[in-house]
Design an enzyme around this catalytic site. Structure first.
Site: not given
Ligand code: URA
Length: 431
Positions: A82, A161, A168, A183, A187
């Site tokens: 990621h 999320d 947000r 966040s 995932k």
């Molecule tokens: N990527 C995400 O999935 N969430 C965030 O808050 C920032 C970047």
């Protein structure tokens, strides 16, 4: 439970219970807590940040607010990579097939881009026919069959999320480290992988701009990951200039393919190739518990003997693309910017180049905007390189002459030259 008391607890610097955070996550996911109350809580959490323990509880609750992928029975290790996002960052397109060709099971959900940093889903959307919204069952089946699958963020996984992130984005609460960490990690937890490499981008084109914040984010990702039983490694990498040559959706797919198929590369593309190889070697070493030099040997081997390119083709055809190498989508106008004298390159600012790509139509200013996959900006050498008079230092790919001229003007502010030699920027800012 009354959500007003949870807002007040956050406002007054109290400590949330796991039950309170589960109530919040479920209420965000099913819409039973209204957006104005969630927004008030988000601002309170921005001003009074969650502790590590609270963040771990929130992450778990968000992961459990929807379905979770069960990868049981698939060959191990199950791995995800990621990036926190950056300009020209197409490394997922190389890392996924390279690591799958090395025998790892690669399962990934990716996001769409908003603002300067393009999302992997947008880059892959420039491949005709590719299906990028797979159901959890389809994901598991494809991962079982060919060891590699990538989909857009499913509404079934971590729906809390999705609701919180959208709020947000419009309440000035994106840049809170505990909120970012929860966040991202919820995932990952819902996605089922056990080993995760985080590439935390640091610089003007990334989510965090200074090394201190990048180190803090890397630390939080690792700490929360540990508490949730994930095996997490984090590297911090330079995002002061675009990663590689191309920034723009199809241009980046083409650059990733150049690395996968072993084409000859210009110096900016070679910098990207080296970055992707090092990130893959780090991930492989971590997941297999082998030395990084041995892992690098395996990565270089699958790239040079065609196994990585074959895995790329197998992956894309499994998700609906035509067989073979993805053909380029040329832009109508291609404009080279030429060096007017001999110089060294001091700066090619990632944020400003990202903004130029956005203005060309290669990104999204609002969620509804349509992206033009053909457009973008290519730089040809990294900071610290020497150019001679008449050589192209950047190339603009635009939909029309006016857009190209506007981008050329923006790039004048983004790119800076010197008569004196300049040091190259490191690829990674952490060991
Ligand atoms: N990527 C995400 O999935 N969430 C965030 O808050 C920032 C970047």
């Amino acid at each position: 439970m009354n959500f007003v008391s949870i807002i007040e607890q956050r406002r007054d610097g109290g400590v949330h219970s796991p039950e309170g955070l589960t109530f919040l996550a479920n209420g965000a996911a099913d819409g039973s807590i209204p957006a104005y109350q969630l927004s008030a809580w988000l601002m309170a959490a921005y001003l009074n940040p969650l502790t590590l323990d609270e963040t771990a509880d929130l992450t778990r609750a968000m992961a459990e607010s929807g379905e979770t992928l069960d990868l049981a029975g698939l060959p191990k290790p199950w791995v995800d990579k990621h990036s926190t996002g950056g300009v020209g960052d197409k490394s997922t397109l190389v890392a996924m097939p390279v690591l799958a060709a090395c025998g790892l099971t690669m399962v990934k959900m990716s996001g769409r881009g908003l603002g300067l940093t393009g999302g992997t889903i947008d880059k892959l959307s420039s491949v005709d026919g590719l299906r990028l919204s797979l159901s959890p069952a389809e994901m598991v089946a494809q991962a079982r069959e060919i060891g590699i699958v990538l989909t857009g963020q499913s509404t079934e996984l971590a729906p809390a999320d999705k609701a919180l992130y959208e709020l947000r984005d419009v309440t000035g609460t994106v840049t809170s480290i505990p909120l970012i960490a929860s966040s991202i990690l919820c995932k990952k937890l819902a996605g089922g992988a056990e080993f995760i490499t985080f590439d935390v981008k640091c610089g003007s084109g990334g989510l965090v701009h200074c090394l201190y914040s990048a180190q803090e984010l890397a630390y939080w990702l690792q700490e929360i990951g540990d508490r949730l039983g994930l095996k997490v490694t984090a590297k911090i990498s330079d995002m002061s200039q675009p990663l590689g040559g191309a920034s723009g959706n199809d241009l980046e797919v083409q650059e990733a393919q150049m690395v996968l198929y072993g084409d000859s590369l210009d110096p900016a593309q070679a910098r990207f190739s080296e970055f992707a190889r090092r990130l893959c070697a780090h991930t492989l070493a971590f997941a297999l518990n082998i030395h990084e030099d041995e892992a690098r040997g395996q990565v270089d081997a699958v790239l040079s003997d065609g196994r990585a390119a074959a895995k790329w083709e197998q992956w894309l055809t499994a998700q609906g693309a035509a067989p073979g190498r993805v053909p380029p989508k040329p832009a109508p106008v291609v404009l080279d910017l030429l060096a007017e004298r001999d110089f060294w390159l001091v700066r090619q600012d990632a944020a400003e180049i990202g903004r130029a790509v956005l203005e060309l139509g290669g990104g999204r200013k609002t969620k509804e905007d349509r992206i033009d996959p053909r457009v973008g900006v290519c730089v040809h050498r990294p900071v610290g390189s020497r150019f001679s008079e008449g050589e192209p230092f950047a190339t603009i790919h635009a939909a029309d002459e006016d857009a190209a001229a506007r981008a050329a003007k923006s790039l004048q502010a983004a790119i800076e030259f010197s008569n004196e030699p300049v040091a190259e920027a490191p690829l990674f800012l952490s060991p």
